[in-house]
Design a protein around this motif. Structure first.
Motif, PDB file in Angstrom:
ATOM      1  N   VAL A   1     -11.168 -16.442  17.666  1.00 47.35           N
ATOM      2  CA  VAL A   1     -11.716 -17.401  16.704  1.00 47.35           C
ATOM      3  C   VAL A   1     -10.612 -17.936  15.821  1.00 47.35           C
ATOM      4  CG1 VAL A   1     -13.986 -16.326  16.713  1.00 47.35           C
ATOM      5  CG2 VAL A   1     -12.260 -15.561  15.072  1.00 47.35           C
ATOM      6  N   GLN A   2     -10.901 -18.991  15.123  1.00 47.42           N
ATOM      7  CA  GLN A   2      -9.955 -19.588  14.202  1.00 47.42           C
ATOM      8  C   GLN A   2     -10.501 -19.484  12.778  1.00 47.42           C
ATOM      9  OE1 GLN A   2      -9.229 -23.587  15.495  1.00 47.42           O
ATOM     10  NE2 GLN A   2      -8.570 -22.971  17.554  1.00 47.42           N
ATOM     11  N   PRO A   3      -9.630 -19.386  11.789  1.00 47.36           N
ATOM     12  CA  PRO A   3     -10.102 -19.190  10.413  1.00 47.36           C
ATOM     13  C   PRO A   3     -11.037 -20.297   9.925  1.00 47.36           C
ATOM     14  CG  PRO A   3      -7.761 -18.735  10.568  1.00 47.36           C
ATOM     15  CD  PRO A   3      -8.163 -19.327  11.879  1.00 47.36           C
ATOM     16  N   GLY A   4     -10.867 -21.518  10.427  1.00 49.67           N
ATOM     17  CA  GLY A   4     -11.688 -22.622   9.943  1.00 49.67           C
ATOM     18  C   GLY A   4     -12.995 -22.806  10.671  1.00 49.67           C
ATOM     19  N   ASP A   5     -13.273 -21.959  11.665  1.00 50.38           N
ATOM     20  CA  ASP A   5     -14.544 -22.076  12.382  1.00 50.38           C
ATOM     21  C   ASP A   5     -15.715 -21.823  11.431  1.00 50.38           C
ATOM     22  OD1 ASP A   5     -13.121 -22.593  14.636  1.00 50.38           O
ATOM     23  OD2 ASP A   5     -13.359 -20.592  15.514  1.00 50.38           O
ATOM     24  N   SER A   6     -16.779 -22.614  11.590  1.00 50.40           N
ATOM     25  CA  SER A   6     -17.963 -22.471  10.723  1.00 50.40           C
ATOM     26  C   SER A   6     -18.788 -21.263  11.138  1.00 50.40           C
ATOM     27  CB  SER A   6     -18.832 -23.727  10.800  1.00 50.40           C
ATOM     28  OG  SER A   6     -18.141 -24.851  10.294  1.00 50.40           O
TER      29      SER A   6
ATOM     30  N   LYS B   1     -27.168 -20.034   4.960  1.00 53.53           N
ATOM     31  CA  LYS B   1     -25.919 -20.133   4.207  1.00 53.53           C
ATOM     32  C   LYS B   1     -24.814 -20.497   5.203  1.00 53.53           C
ATOM     33  CE  LYS B   1     -27.143 -18.835  -0.008  1.00 53.53           C
ATOM     34  NZ  LYS B   1     -26.861 -17.487  -0.521  1.00 53.53           N
ATOM     35  N   ARG B   2     -23.760 -21.134   4.697  1.00 58.06           N
ATOM     36  CA  ARG B   2     -22.645 -21.528   5.560  1.00 58.06           C
ATOM     37  C   ARG B   2     -21.347 -20.974   4.993  1.00 58.06           C
ATOM     38  NH1 ARG B   2     -21.290 -27.656   7.746  1.00 58.06           N
ATOM     39  NH2 ARG B   2     -19.391 -27.129   8.919  1.00 58.06           N
ATOM     40  N   LEU B   3     -20.569 -20.297   5.874  1.00 59.73           N
ATOM     41  CA  LEU B   3     -19.257 -19.766   5.517  1.00 59.73           C
ATOM     42  C   LEU B   3     -18.250 -20.198   6.581  1.00 59.73           C
ATOM     43  CD1 LEU B   3     -20.327 -16.087   4.658  1.00 59.73           C
ATOM     44  CD2 LEU B   3     -20.079 -17.993   3.059  1.00 59.73           C
ATOM     45  N   THR B   4     -17.074 -19.627   6.529  1.00 63.69           N
ATOM     46  CA  THR B   4     -16.078 -19.808   7.587  1.00 63.69           C
ATOM     47  C   THR B   4     -15.624 -18.433   8.068  1.00 63.69           C
ATOM     48  OG1 THR B   4     -14.210 -19.854   6.053  1.00 63.69           O
ATOM     49  CG2 THR B   4     -15.261 -21.974   6.582  1.00 63.69           C
ATOM     50  N   VAL B   5     -14.956 -18.395   9.214  1.00 60.03           N
ATOM     51  CA  VAL B   5     -14.467 -17.121   9.753  1.00 60.03           C
ATOM     52  C   VAL B   5     -13.513 -16.462   8.764  1.00 60.03           C
ATOM     53  CG1 VAL B   5     -13.045 -16.117  11.571  1.00 60.03           C
ATOM     54  CG2 VAL B   5     -14.815 -17.772  12.161  1.00 60.03           C
ATOM     55  N   ALA B   6     -12.771 -17.259   8.014  1.00 57.43           N
ATOM     56  CA  ALA B   6     -11.829 -16.696   7.048  1.00 57.43           C
ATOM     57  C   ALA B   6     -12.543 -15.908   5.959  1.00 57.43           C
ATOM     58  CB  ALA B   6     -10.997 -17.815   6.428  1.00 57.43           C
ATOM     59  N   ASP B   7     -13.850 -16.178   5.720  1.00 52.65           N
ATOM     60  CA  ASP B   7     -14.594 -15.469   4.681  1.00 52.65           C
ATOM     61  C   ASP B   7     -15.090 -14.101   5.134  1.00 52.65           C
ATOM     62  OD1 ASP B   7     -14.345 -17.664   2.933  1.00 52.65           O
ATOM     63  OD2 ASP B   7     -16.066 -18.662   3.866  1.00 52.65           O
ATOM     64  N   LEU B   8     -15.070 -13.840   6.427  1.00 46.74           N
ATOM     65  CA  LEU B   8     -15.618 -12.586   6.943  1.00 46.74           C
ATOM     66  C   LEU B   8     -14.623 -11.440   6.744  1.00 46.74           C
ATOM     67  CD1 LEU B   8     -17.214 -13.885  10.273  1.00 46.74           C
ATOM     68  CD2 LEU B   8     -18.302 -13.615   8.028  1.00 46.74           C
ATOM     69  N   PRO B   9     -15.146 -10.218   6.535  1.00 56.09           N
ATOM     70  CA  PRO B   9     -16.567  -9.882   6.331  1.00 56.09           C
ATOM     71  C   PRO B   9     -17.063 -10.363   4.965  1.00 56.09           C
ATOM     72  CG  PRO B   9     -15.197  -7.965   5.971  1.00 56.09           C
ATOM     73  CD  PRO B   9     -14.269  -9.045   6.430  1.00 56.09           C
TER      74      PRO B   9
ATOM     75  N   ILE C   1     -21.203 -18.558  15.118  1.00 61.43           N
ATOM     76  CA  ILE C   1     -19.918 -19.224  14.916  1.00 61.43           C
ATOM     77  C   ILE C   1     -19.919 -20.514  15.732  1.00 61.43           C
ATOM     78  CG2 ILE C   1     -17.436 -19.095  15.306  1.00 61.43           C
ATOM     79  CD1 ILE C   1     -17.569 -16.130  14.820  1.00 61.43           C
ATOM     80  N   SER C   2     -19.579 -21.618  15.064  1.00 63.93           N
ATOM     81  CA  SER C   2     -19.562 -22.922  15.735  1.00 63.93           C
ATOM     82  C   SER C   2     -18.302 -23.668  15.336  1.00 63.93           C
ATOM     83  CB  SER C   2     -20.803 -23.739  15.354  1.00 63.93           C
ATOM     84  OG  SER C   2     -20.712 -25.051  15.868  1.00 63.93           O
ATOM     85  N   ARG C   3     -17.423 -23.902  16.312  1.00 67.05           N
ATOM     86  CA  ARG C   3     -16.208 -24.661  16.028  1.00 67.05           C
ATOM     87  C   ARG C   3     -16.510 -26.123  15.723  1.00 67.05           C
ATOM     88  NH1 ARG C   3     -12.076 -22.201  20.661  1.00 67.05           N
ATOM     89  NH2 ARG C   3     -11.673 -20.221  19.569  1.00 67.05           N
ATOM     90  N   ALA C   4     -17.609 -26.648  16.309  1.00 73.11           N
ATOM     91  CA  ALA C   4     -17.990 -28.049  16.071  1.00 73.11           C
ATOM     92  C   ALA C   4     -18.753 -28.221  14.767  1.00 73.11           C
ATOM     93  CB  ALA C   4     -18.839 -28.555  17.237  1.00 73.11           C
TER      94      ALA C   4
END
Length: 400
Positions: free
Chosen positions: A305-310, A328-336, A365-368
């Protein structure tokens, strides 16, 4: 309206011109005929004069013929270019009569079938009124011009209430209800006007109107406020407090009327305590559903995954509409991350967590950046929407 009547007058002149032109032409033709007759008479007089001179021996036959020919040439020269006489079947009276009847009938038909009053009202409403009295007069004329307009009647009734004319307002709101149907808001306005028109005396009619309004909409604000006023006037202070508390829940925080309403509740409380009574505690509002979820990513997916993925985290009903109830919406960088999903996060007001007994938690997780489709997903087992224990959700599977 001046420009309208000027335009109408110009069109009328154009119409009259088609009627009067034949009359003018016939007059011109008559003048031409009269001139031709005069020339013929002069010719005949000249010929008679020549004959007299011949009889007296002044002219011989050749001179007589020459004079007659000269008189004929003069007659032809004078009558040259004169059009042939036209025969009119209508005659002169018919066009003149039509020229009189057209404007009279046109004006009469427009005054009967036209909409000059509506045109004038449209012009008036395009400008701001200078006073409340002027606004009232405009609305009254609007109702007179459009008696079937429920909207015009409604605004006229509200205006009458601001001018302390509740009896007139009650009649207008009754007509509004008959036209627009028995809508809760209209019933509440009618009940309020009727109450003040009756001198603040509660009646069976007012009770029936408020009952019908609140049965259709338990949050109808005018009826709640009116019942609180009636209860306060009747020294039923606890009822007044209850009604006004219900009304207070419906008003937005920035509504200026909340201050006056809270003051009324305070006065009712003071009078209730002064009379030896006790204020009943307000019913505790049912707490909305609130789920606390800790979301993490499976170890084998972290390199994919990439940090900016939704990352979309939502709850949906296990038996119900497929649309998310809260998200709610976050990004991979926010996990956990730990998030809370509750009624305040509802996608639509009618689709709240607390309205469904069992839900499922989903993280995608959605890159788009699409919440409905992605690359990886994690799902929980069905759980009660009233669950208070923290939940753990791991994204660990391909999204198919």
């Amino acid at each position: 309206m001046i420009d309208f009547w000027l335009a109408a007058g110009l069109l009328l002149l154009v119409a009259l011109s088609f009627l009067l032109i034949p009359v003018l032409r016939s007059r011109r033709a008559q003048l031409e005929e009269d001139r031709t007759a005069l020339n013929v008479a002069l010719y005949q007089e000249r010929v008679a004069e020549l004959q007299t001179q011949q009889e007296e021996g002044v002219l011989d036959a050749a001179q007589m013929d020459a004079g007659r020919a000269e008189a004929a040439r003069e007659l032809l020269a004078d009558t040259e270019g004169v059009a042939a006489p036209r025969v009119s079947r209508l005659g002169k009276p018919a066009p003149l009569l039509a020229a009189i009847l057209v404007p009279v009938l046109g004006l009469g038909l427009y005054l009967h079938f036209g909409a000059s009053d509506k045109v004038e009202l449209t012009r008036e409403f395009a400008q701001a009124p200078q006073s409340m009295e002027e606004m009232t007069r405009r609305l009254e004329r609007a109702v007179a011009a459009q008696p079937d307009s429920a909207e015009a009647l409604y605004f006229l009734g509200r205006t009458y209430m601001t001018q302390d004319r509740p009896a007139d307002a009650a009649k207008v709101f009754e007509k509004t209800v008959n036209l627009a149907g028995r809508q809760p808001e209209l019933l509440g306005q009618w009940a309020q006007a009727q109450y003040f028109a009756d001198g603040k005396q509660w009646s069976e009619k007012t009770q029936a109107l408020t009952d019908e309004a609140l049965k259709a909409d338990p949050k109808e604000v005018t009826s709640l406020g009116l019942l609180g006023i009636a209860a306060f006037e009747g020294q039923r202070y606890q009822e007044a407090i209850d009604y006004w508390n219900r009304l207070l829940e419906q008003l937005p925080p920035e509504d200026q009327s909340r201050i006056a309403l809270q003051g009324g509740i305070a006065r009712a409380t003071e009078k209730l305590l002064a009379s030896g009574g006790k204020v009943a505690p307000a019913p505790v509002a049912k707490a909305g559903a609130l789920l606390k979820v800790q979301v993490d990513l499976a170890a084998d997916l972290k390199a994919k995954v990439q940090p900016g993925d939704s990352v979309f985290i939502f709850a949906r009903a296990t038996s119900g509409p497929p649309a998310p109830l809260a998200a709610k919406r976050l990004t991979v960088a926010d996990l956990p991350a730990t998030v809370e999903l509750g009624d305040a996060d509802a996608m639509m007001p009618q689709l709240k967590l607390s309205n469904f007994p069992e839900v499922q938690l989903v993280a995608r997780i959605s890159r788009a950046g699409k919440p409905t489709a992605g690359e990886w997903i994690g799902r929980s087992q069905p759980l009660a929407s009233s669950t208070t224990a923290p939940q753990t959700l791991t994204i660990d599977s391909p999204d198919k």
